[in-house]
Write a protein that holds these residues in place. Sequence first.
Motif, mmCIF file in Angstrom:
data_model
loop_
_atom_site.group_PDB
_atom_site.id
_atom_site.type_symbol
_atom_site.label_atom_id
_atom_site.label_comp_id
_atom_site.label_asym_id
_atom_site.label_seq_id
_atom_site.Cartn_x
_atom_site.Cartn_y
_atom_site.Cartn_z
ATOM 1 N N GLU A 3 1.068 -1.830 0.380
ATOM 2 C CA GLU A 3 0.149 0.526 -0.103
ATOM 3 C C GLU A 3 0.805 1.324 -0.262
ATOM 4 O O GLU A 3 0.562 2.397 -0.404
ATOM 5 C CB GLU A 3 -0.979 -0.380 0.956
ATOM 6 C CG GLU A 3 -2.073 -0.682 0.878
ATOM 7 C CD GLU A 3 -3.158 -0.871 1.981
ATOM 8 O OE1 GLU A 3 -3.163 -0.450 2.905
ATOM 9 O OE2 GLU A 3 -3.479 -1.863 2.874
ATOM 10 N N GLN A 4 1.637 1.475 0.765
ATOM 11 C CA GLN A 4 2.484 2.612 0.918
ATOM 12 C C GLN A 4 3.267 2.691 -0.539
ATOM 13 O O GLN A 4 4.062 3.387 -1.517
ATOM 14 C CB GLN A 4 3.450 2.150 1.831
ATOM 15 C CG GLN A 4 3.629 2.154 3.184
ATOM 16 C CD GLN A 4 2.675 1.298 3.596
ATOM 17 O OE1 GLN A 4 2.193 -0.092 3.398
ATOM 18 N NE2 GLN A 4 2.173 1.267 4.735
ATOM 19 N N GLY A 7 1.048 4.226 -2.836
ATOM 20 C CA GLY A 7 1.048 5.447 -2.317
ATOM 21 C C GLY A 7 1.546 6.254 -2.805
ATOM 22 O O GLY A 7 0.813 7.592 -2.353
ATOM 23 N N ILE A 8 3.038 6.069 -2.547
ATOM 24 C CA ILE A 8 3.803 6.957 -2.971
ATOM 25 C C ILE A 8 3.733 7.137 -4.764
ATOM 26 O O ILE A 8 4.090 8.536 -4.667
ATOM 27 C CB ILE A 8 5.513 6.405 -2.451
ATOM 28 C CG1 ILE A 8 5.291 6.171 -0.881
ATOM 29 C CG2 ILE A 8 6.591 6.920 -3.392
ATOM 30 C CD1 ILE A 8 6.693 5.487 -0.167
ATOM 31 N N GLY A 9 3.503 6.111 -5.632
ATOM 32 C CA GLY A 9 3.465 6.897 -6.355
ATOM 33 C C GLY A 9 4.296 5.565 -7.195
ATOM 34 O O GLY A 9 4.293 6.008 -8.843
ATOM 35 N N PHE A 10 4.891 4.393 -6.916
ATOM 36 C CA PHE A 10 5.980 3.847 -7.044
ATOM 37 C C PHE A 10 5.159 2.895 -8.249
ATOM 38 O O PHE A 10 4.854 2.756 -9.221
ATOM 39 C CB PHE A 10 6.847 2.765 -6.026
ATOM 40 C CG PHE A 10 7.497 4.062 -6.243
ATOM 41 C CD1 PHE A 10 8.211 5.247 -6.182
ATOM 42 C CD2 PHE A 10 8.765 3.531 -4.988
ATOM 43 C CE1 PHE A 10 8.794 6.096 -4.994
ATOM 44 C CE2 PHE A 10 9.467 4.390 -4.219
ATOM 45 C CZ PHE A 10 9.942 5.746 -4.590
ATOM 46 N N GLY A 11 3.945 2.968 -7.835
ATOM 47 C CA GLY A 11 2.807 2.092 -8.862
ATOM 48 C C GLY A 11 2.551 1.740 -10.733
ATOM 49 O O GLY A 11 2.761 1.273 -11.500
ATOM 50 N N LEU A 21 11.692 -6.394 -5.835
ATOM 51 C CA LEU A 21 13.082 -5.763 -5.752
ATOM 52 C C LEU A 21 12.437 -4.575 -4.355
ATOM 53 O O LEU A 21 13.486 -4.460 -3.464
ATOM 54 C CB LEU A 21 13.758 -5.655 -6.531
ATOM 55 C CG LEU A 21 14.916 -5.119 -6.903
ATOM 56 C CD1 LEU A 21 15.933 -6.339 -5.981
ATOM 57 C CD2 LEU A 21 15.419 -4.735 -7.585
ATOM 58 N N CYS A 22 11.553 -3.347 -4.248
ATOM 59 C CA CYS A 22 12.497 -2.205 -4.038
ATOM 60 C C CYS A 22 11.623 -2.664 -1.916
ATOM 61 O O CYS A 22 12.165 -2.678 -0.525
ATOM 62 C CB CYS A 22 11.221 -1.849 -4.090
ATOM 63 S SG CYS A 22 11.979 -0.526 -5.237
ATOM 64 N N LEU A 23 10.657 -3.867 -2.307
ATOM 65 C CA LEU A 23 9.951 -4.422 -1.114
ATOM 66 C C LEU A 23 10.730 -4.730 -0.275
ATOM 67 O O LEU A 23 10.807 -4.789 1.149
ATOM 68 C CB LEU A 23 8.578 -5.338 -1.384
ATOM 69 C CG LEU A 23 7.486 -3.988 -1.777
ATOM 70 C CD1 LEU A 23 6.093 -4.487 -1.845
ATOM 71 C CD2 LEU A 23 7.180 -3.224 -0.484
ATOM 72 N N ALA A 24 11.824 -6.192 -0.903
ATOM 73 C CA ALA A 24 12.118 -6.452 -0.333
ATOM 74 C C ALA A 24 13.685 -6.586 0.246
ATOM 75 O O ALA A 24 14.091 -6.923 1.642
ATOM 76 C CB ALA A 24 13.038 -7.537 -0.977
ATOM 77 N N ARG A 25 13.688 -5.073 -0.480
ATOM 78 C CA ARG A 25 15.308 -4.520 0.128
ATOM 79 C C ARG A 25 14.514 -3.428 0.880
ATOM 80 O O ARG A 25 15.834 -3.080 1.872
ATOM 81 C CB ARG A 25 15.400 -3.935 -1.321
ATOM 82 C CG ARG A 25 16.497 -4.600 -1.398
ATOM 83 C CD ARG A 25 17.533 -3.686 -2.540
ATOM 84 N NE ARG A 25 18.698 -4.845 -2.982
ATOM 85 C CZ ARG A 25 19.276 -4.103 -4.224
ATOM 86 N NH1 ARG A 25 19.207 -3.540 -4.108
ATOM 87 N NH2 ARG A 25 20.017 -5.589 -4.532
#
Length: 146
Positions: A3-4, A7-11, A21-25
């Motif tokens: 969701e974050q 929400g930030i707009g990376f989607g 990769l982002c979420l894992a890091r």
Amino acid sequence: MQEQYEGIGFGRLKDEAFKALCLARIVEPTSKIDTLRVLADLGVDPIDQNKLYRSLAKAATLDYRKAISQACFQHVGRTGLTLVLYDVTTLYFEVQKEDEYRKPGMSKERRLEPQIILGLLVDQNGFPLGLQSFEGIKQRPRPCCP
């Protein structure tokens, strides 16, 4: 966490491998290959190692850095941007030969090895807005605002 990310707009990147990769890091900053283990520990559907590496090449080719930076600016713009901080540091490489990007130069640690300069732009809360790297012989990099 997803969701974050949205929400930030990376989607807007529409790249599921990059998202994973982002979420894992966020959970555990680690190597690209070890990211697969972190994702498995999180219960995320497995991602093929080659797909992960292709995603990083795609990120460079399609200039994800610019898209992410713009998304970050839009995210903080909702609350009003009143203070922006920019900091610069150097990274050195323990290699004997310079290349087009890593140039020898004096760092604050007085190292003469090939190095690059990194600049980070953040808002008043420390939220990252932009990241830029520069060749090692640059004296004063310009900020990286979109």
